[in-house]
Design a protein around this motif. Structure first.
Motif, short mmCIF file in Angstrom:
data_model
loop_
_atom_site.label_atom_id
_atom_site.label_comp_id
_atom_site.label_asym_id
_atom_site.label_seq_id
_atom_site.Cartn_x
_atom_site.Cartn_y
_atom_site.Cartn_z
N THR A 90 0.83 -1.21 0.00
CA THR A 90 0.00 0.00 0.00
C THR A 90 0.87 1.26 0.00
OG1 THR A 90 -1.61 1.28 1.29
CG2 THR A 90 -0.26 -0.24 2.54
N ALA A 91 0.48 2.23 -0.79
CA ALA A 91 1.17 3.53 -0.79
C ALA A 91 0.60 4.36 0.37
CB ALA A 91 0.93 4.25 -2.10
N THR A 92 1.47 5.03 1.11
CA THR A 92 1.00 5.80 2.27
C THR A 92 1.72 7.14 2.37
OG1 THR A 92 2.66 4.76 3.66
CG2 THR A 92 0.48 3.79 3.73
N GLY A 93 1.02 8.10 2.98
CA GLY A 93 1.67 9.33 3.38
C GLY A 93 2.26 9.14 4.77
N SER A 94 3.25 9.95 5.11
CA SER A 94 3.85 9.86 6.44
C SER A 94 3.35 10.98 7.34
CB SER A 94 5.38 9.95 6.34
OG SER A 94 5.92 10.06 7.64
N ARG A 173 -10.21 12.46 -1.82
CA ARG A 173 -9.36 13.64 -1.57
C ARG A 173 -8.32 13.30 -0.50
NH1 ARG A 173 -10.19 15.89 3.33
NH2 ARG A 173 -12.17 15.52 4.38
N PHE A 174 -7.24 14.06 -0.50
CA PHE A 174 -6.27 13.96 0.58
C PHE A 174 -6.80 14.73 1.79
CE2 PHE A 174 -3.34 13.44 -3.16
CZ PHE A 174 -2.92 12.16 -2.86
N SER A 175 -6.11 14.63 2.91
CA SER A 175 -6.53 15.29 4.15
C SER A 175 -6.33 16.80 4.07
CB SER A 175 -5.70 14.79 5.33
OG SER A 175 -5.75 13.39 5.42
N LEU A 190 1.11 6.95 9.70
CA LEU A 190 0.92 6.92 8.26
C LEU A 190 -0.53 7.22 7.93
CD1 LEU A 190 2.77 3.53 7.82
CD2 LEU A 190 3.65 5.72 7.00
N VAL A 191 -0.77 7.59 6.67
CA VAL A 191 -2.15 7.80 6.23
C VAL A 191 -2.32 7.17 4.85
CG1 VAL A 191 -1.56 10.15 5.45
CG2 VAL A 191 -3.95 9.55 5.80
N ASN A 192 -3.41 6.41 4.70
CA ASN A 192 -3.72 5.87 3.36
C ASN A 192 -5.23 5.75 3.22
OD1 ASN A 192 -4.54 3.49 4.61
ND2 ASN A 192 -2.97 2.22 3.68
N MET A 193 -5.68 5.08 2.15
CA MET A 193 -7.12 5.03 1.89
C MET A 193 -7.67 3.61 1.75
SD MET A 193 -7.46 8.13 -0.90
CE MET A 193 -6.53 9.66 -0.73
N THR A 194 -6.84 2.58 1.95
CA THR A 194 -7.32 1.22 1.60
C THR A 194 -7.16 0.14 2.68
OG1 THR A 194 -5.18 0.75 0.58
CG2 THR A 194 -6.92 1.51 -0.89
N VAL A 215 6.18 4.48 1.91
CA VAL A 215 5.96 5.90 2.18
C VAL A 215 6.25 6.71 0.92
CG1 VAL A 215 6.62 7.88 3.60
CG2 VAL A 215 6.62 5.58 4.60
N THR A 216 5.25 7.49 0.49
CA THR A 216 5.43 8.26 -0.76
C THR A 216 5.52 9.77 -0.53
OG1 THR A 216 3.03 8.21 -1.03
CG2 THR A 216 4.29 6.56 -2.26
N ASP A 217 5.10 10.25 0.67
CA ASP A 217 5.00 11.72 0.85
C ASP A 217 4.82 12.04 2.33
OD1 ASP A 217 2.19 10.52 -0.17
OD2 ASP A 217 1.88 11.92 1.47
N TYR A 218 4.89 13.32 2.64
CA TYR A 218 4.67 13.78 4.03
C TYR A 218 3.27 14.38 4.20
CZ TYR A 218 9.36 13.11 6.08
OH TYR A 218 10.51 12.59 6.61
N ASP A 219 2.31 13.94 3.44
CA ASP A 219 0.94 14.45 3.55
C ASP A 219 0.98 15.98 3.49
OD1 ASP A 219 -1.76 13.66 3.60
OD2 ASP A 219 -1.92 14.17 5.71
N CYS A 220 0.44 16.67 4.50
CA CYS A 220 0.44 18.15 4.38
C CYS A 220 0.61 18.83 5.73
CB CYS A 220 -0.86 18.60 3.71
SG CYS A 220 -2.31 18.19 4.68
N SER A 227 1.44 20.70 -0.07
CA SER A 227 0.62 19.53 0.24
C SER A 227 1.00 18.39 -0.71
CB SER A 227 -0.84 19.91 0.05
OG SER A 227 -1.66 18.81 0.31
N VAL A 228 0.73 17.18 -0.27
CA VAL A 228 0.91 16.01 -1.13
C VAL A 228 0.18 16.20 -2.45
CG1 VAL A 228 -1.01 14.93 0.12
CG2 VAL A 228 0.46 13.51 -1.27
N SER A 229 0.75 15.65 -3.52
CA SER A 229 0.09 15.71 -4.83
C SER A 229 0.15 14.33 -5.48
CB SER A 229 0.79 16.71 -5.73
OG SER A 229 2.10 16.24 -6.02
N1 ADE Z 1 -1.53 7.51 -0.19
C1 ADE Z 1 -0.30 7.99 -0.42
N2 ADE Z 1 -0.12 9.18 0.19
C2 ADE Z 1 -1.28 9.47 0.82
C3 ADE Z 1 -1.72 10.53 1.63
N3 ADE Z 1 -0.93 11.56 1.91
N4 ADE Z 1 -2.98 10.48 2.11
C4 ADE Z 1 -3.78 9.43 1.83
N5 ADE Z 1 -3.41 8.40 1.08
C5 ADE Z 1 -2.17 8.40 0.58
#
Ligand code: ADE
Length: 279
Positions: A90-94, A173-175, A190-194, A215-220, A227-229
């Motif tokens: 799973t891809a997640t924000g940190s 949408r993101f947070s 972490l934050v994700n959607m699944t 981990v793909t990003d630092y969210d926002c 913000s994450v894109s």
């Molecule tokens: N998946 C990857 N990055 C995310 C984020 N910042 N928020 C929710 N889901 C994600």
């Protein structure tokens, strides 16, 4: 399962497993379940001799957004295919400084911020199980499968955190910044959607389930940062997805080498003990 039966491992994720030489004796099977159709065909085959079933969570064309994935059909289809385990990517924000983009995390808990998703098999669907199921969620993930993933990551020398709580948001949408700060205060890493309801349904199905988060990003939540894109997530994901796939592939071998499978009975016993009002 502790009686000498062999294991079979469902893999949910998709990306990173497209090497045609990875799956031996590969066949595609289109299946349906009492809960509808899974996101895509089941790709059955063997990874170095271990039977595995691959399923793309969002469909191979990524046609299902997180709230539209038929998680019940996905898990039921893997169970029906004879899977004892499910390993997910799973891809997640940190949400914390130490979990950096590119790192891996073996999830150990979740906070559910989703709504309206079908998160139980026990809803009197024709062909589904009967009764009311109150399943304990501690531990949320199978510790044995988690340790196999961790061992695999460490052996490869990947930066991998052994614990992580994922806040699972509804999306698409993101947070907002205030939400992101709140998720941090709640103790999320972490934050994700699944991850919800996938982990919950796997547990209801009596499966051993673990997930490696990339981990793909630092969210926002960080000061003075954008913000994450989507482009950031996609770029980090494709750069690092090989690592998550390697962890799953090597964890398959570690789990298959395990001679004590009594923990699998434990997963099934837990469900049996959680059902009230059996009909
Ligand atoms: N998946 C990857 N990055 C995310 C984020 N910042 N928020 C929710 N889901 C994600």
């Amino acid at each position: 399962m502790g009686d000498g039966k062999k294991i079979k491992i469902g893999i949910i994720g998709g990306s990173g497993f497209d090497d045609p030489t990875l799956f031996e004796n590969q066949i595609e099977r289109e299946v349906t379940t009492p809960f509808g159709k899974p996101s895509d065909v089941l790709i059955e085959g063997e990874i170095k001799g271990v039977p595995c079933v691959l399923l793309a969570r969002h469909g191979r064309k990524h046609q299902y957004q997180p709230s539209d994935v038929n998680y019940r059909a996905n898990i039921w289809a893997l169970k029906e295919a004879g899977c004892s385990h499910v390993l997910a990517t799973t891809a997640t924000g940190s949400l914390v400084e130490e979990y950096k983009p590119g790192d891996l995390v073996i999830l150990d808990d979740f906070i559910d911020r989703t709504w309206g998703r079908k998160c139980t098999f026990f809803d009197r669907t024709e062909g589904g199980p009967r009764g009311v199921c109150h399943l304990p969620m501690r531990p949320a993930f199978c510790e044995r499968a988690r340790q196999a993933m961790l061992k695999a990551a460490r052996a490869k020398g990947y930066a991998c955190h052994d614990k992580g709580t994922a806040v699972v948001i509804q999306g698409p949408r993101f947070s907002s910044r205030a939400e992101s700060l709140m998720h941090r205060q709640w103790g999320g890493h972490l934050v994700n959607m699944t991850t919800v309801p996938e982990v919950v349904l796997a547990k209801e199905a009596g499966l051993s389930y673990a997930a490696v988060a990339l981990v793909t990003d630092y969210d926002c939540w960080r000061e003075n940062e954008n913000s994450v894109s989507v482009s950031e997530v996609l770029a980090m994901f494709s750069k690092n997805v090989r690592k998550a796939a390697d962890v799953v592939i090597d964890a398959v071998q570690i789990l298959a080498a395990d001679t004590d499978l009594t923990y699998l009975d434990g997963h099934q016993d837990l469900v049996c003990g959680a059902i009230m009002l059996k009909e």
